[in-house]
Design a protein around this motif. Structure first.
Motif, short mmCIF file in Angstrom:
data_model
loop_
_atom_site.label_atom_id
_atom_site.label_comp_id
_atom_site.label_asym_id
_atom_site.label_seq_id
_atom_site.Cartn_x
_atom_site.Cartn_y
_atom_site.Cartn_z
N MET A 1 0.85 -1.19 0.00
CA MET A 1 0.00 0.00 0.00
C MET A 1 0.88 1.25 0.00
N ARG A 2 0.59 2.16 -0.93
CA ARG A 2 1.39 3.37 -1.01
C ARG A 2 1.12 4.29 0.19
N PHE A 3 2.07 5.23 0.38
CA PHE A 3 1.98 6.14 1.52
C PHE A 3 0.68 6.95 1.49
N SER A 4 0.30 7.43 0.32
CA SER A 4 -0.91 8.25 0.20
C SER A 4 -2.15 7.44 0.58
N GLU A 5 -2.18 6.16 0.18
CA GLU A 5 -3.33 5.31 0.53
C GLU A 5 -3.38 5.04 2.03
N ARG A 6 -2.21 4.89 2.64
CA ARG A 6 -2.15 4.69 4.09
C ARG A 6 -2.68 5.92 4.83
N MET A 7 -2.32 7.09 4.34
CA MET A 7 -2.79 8.32 4.99
C MET A 7 -4.30 8.47 4.85
N VAL A 8 -4.82 8.12 3.67
CA VAL A 8 -6.27 8.19 3.47
C VAL A 8 -6.98 7.25 4.43
N THR A 9 -6.45 6.02 4.56
CA THR A 9 -7.04 5.04 5.48
C THR A 9 -6.99 5.54 6.92
N LEU A 10 -5.85 6.12 7.30
CA LEU A 10 -5.69 6.65 8.66
C LEU A 10 -6.68 7.76 8.94
N PHE A 11 -6.84 8.68 7.98
CA PHE A 11 -7.78 9.79 8.16
C PHE A 11 -9.22 9.27 8.27
N ARG A 12 -9.53 8.22 7.52
CA ARG A 12 -10.87 7.63 7.60
C ARG A 12 -11.12 7.04 8.98
N ILE A 13 -10.10 6.35 9.51
CA ILE A 13 -10.23 5.76 10.85
C ILE A 13 -10.42 6.86 11.89
N ILE A 14 -9.62 7.92 11.79
CA ILE A 14 -9.73 9.04 12.73
C ILE A 14 -11.10 9.69 12.62
N ASN A 15 -11.57 9.85 11.40
CA ASN A 15 -12.87 10.50 11.18
C ASN A 15 -14.00 9.66 11.76
N ILE A 16 -13.96 8.34 11.52
CA ILE A 16 -14.99 7.46 12.06
C ILE A 16 -14.95 7.44 13.58
N THR A 17 -13.74 7.38 14.15
CA THR A 17 -13.59 7.38 15.61
C THR A 17 -14.15 8.67 16.20
N PHE A 18 -13.86 9.79 15.55
CA PHE A 18 -14.36 11.09 16.03
C PHE A 18 -15.88 11.14 15.99
N ILE A 19 -16.44 10.67 14.88
CA ILE A 19 -17.90 10.69 14.73
C ILE A 19 -18.56 9.80 15.78
N LEU A 20 -18.03 8.58 15.95
CA LEU A 20 -18.60 7.67 16.94
C LEU A 20 -18.46 8.23 18.36
N GLY A 21 -17.27 8.78 18.66
CA GLY A 21 -17.04 9.34 19.99
C GLY A 21 -17.95 10.53 20.26
N SER A 22 -18.06 11.43 19.28
CA SER A 22 -18.91 12.61 19.44
C SER A 22 -20.37 12.21 19.60
N THR A 23 -20.79 11.24 18.80
CA THR A 23 -22.18 10.77 18.89
C THR A 23 -22.46 10.17 20.26
N SER A 24 -21.51 9.39 20.77
CA SER A 24 -21.68 8.77 22.08
C SER A 24 -21.79 9.83 23.18
N VAL A 25 -20.92 10.85 23.11
CA VAL A 25 -20.95 11.92 24.11
C VAL A 25 -22.28 12.66 24.05
N ILE A 26 -22.74 12.96 22.86
CA ILE A 26 -24.02 13.67 22.71
C ILE A 26 -25.17 12.84 23.25
N LEU A 27 -25.17 11.54 22.96
CA LEU A 27 -26.24 10.67 23.45
C LEU A 27 -26.24 10.59 24.97
N VAL A 28 -25.03 10.52 25.57
CA VAL A 28 -24.94 10.48 27.03
C VAL A 28 -25.47 11.77 27.63
#
Length: 242
Positions: free
Chosen positions: A1-28
């Protein structure tokens, strides 16, 4: 996997984690204004195990009611009276006593006022311990005051798990008799639900404190004389649910 693809995957993971975390905090946060949060805490508390106790405590039936004070307040004439937490605990004790008469042990600085209220409602044979100023002392000084193996413990449902744990540490098994809070949970009344949620959050923090760093001011029962156990304390407005 090229460096650019790794960065895209990493940003997607961070984005999903942020969305899930923010949603959980809001629901609580939202749940704090509904009955869901406090009901979940009470349910979790009911699943917590108690410390090991003597076999006799586990096998014997309850032989007394123990009422823990919930605080005092002042009326419009600046006279000291039971606050609504303590009053509900006294009412719960009275109802249980009329169904099954057993000795009633009153624990906390509120004991004289609890006793007066109960006697005014036709209940006698009361045993008072009014030296304790927190939950740990409630348990230790009650164990010092009278030999008990198993009791009906009366406090509110949020305080119950922590109180039962302290009594178990002092060799006393307990069957919970929860007293209601002054306001009821109601889907249409967010302010009422929030008061329950605040109570739940406080008790979660206090329970964890008791596990991780027990209170340093929880005196051993042997450090208190019998006279102190019968003498009113000066700070009458102190809440014993600590």
């Amino acid at each position: 996997m090229r460096f650019s693809e790794r960065m895209v995957t990493l940003f997607r993971i961070i984005n999903i984690t942020f969305i899930l975390g923010s949603t959980s905090v809001i629901l609580v946060i939202i749940s704090l204004f509904t009955p869901l949060f406090s009901q979940a805490i009470v349910y979790i508390f009911s699943l917590l195990p108690l410390p090991d106790m003597p076999a006799a405590a586990m096998s014997s039936p309850p032989t007394a009611y123990v009422v823990l004070g919930g605080g005092l307040t002042n009326d419009h004439n600046n006279q000291i009276i039971l606050n609504r937490y303590s009053l509900n605990r006294a009412r719960t004790a009275a109802g249980a006593y009329h169904d099954l008469p057993l000795p009633i042990v009153l624990s906390g600085a509120e004991a004289p006022w609890l006793g007066q209220w109960l006697m005014e409602h036709g209940i006698d044979g009361l045993i008072s311990e009014n030296a304790s100023m927190n939950t740990c002392e409630n348990a230790r000084f009650t164990a010092k005051r009278i030999p008990l193996r198993h009791v009906y413990l009366i406090t509110d449902s949020y305080h119950m798990a922590r109180a039962r744990r302290q009594f178990a540490l002092n060799g006393i098994n307990s069957t919970p008799l929860p007293a209601p809070l002054p306001v009821r949970r109601d889907w249409m009344k967010p302010a009422h639900n929030l008061s329950h949620s605040r109570r739940a959050v406080y008790e979660v923090a206090a329970y964890l404190r008791d596990l991780i760093r027990p209170q340093m001011d929880c005196r051993h029962a042997n450090d208190v004389t019998s006279q102190q156990l019968l003498t009113p304390r000066g700070n009458a407005a102190k809440n014993s649910d600590e």
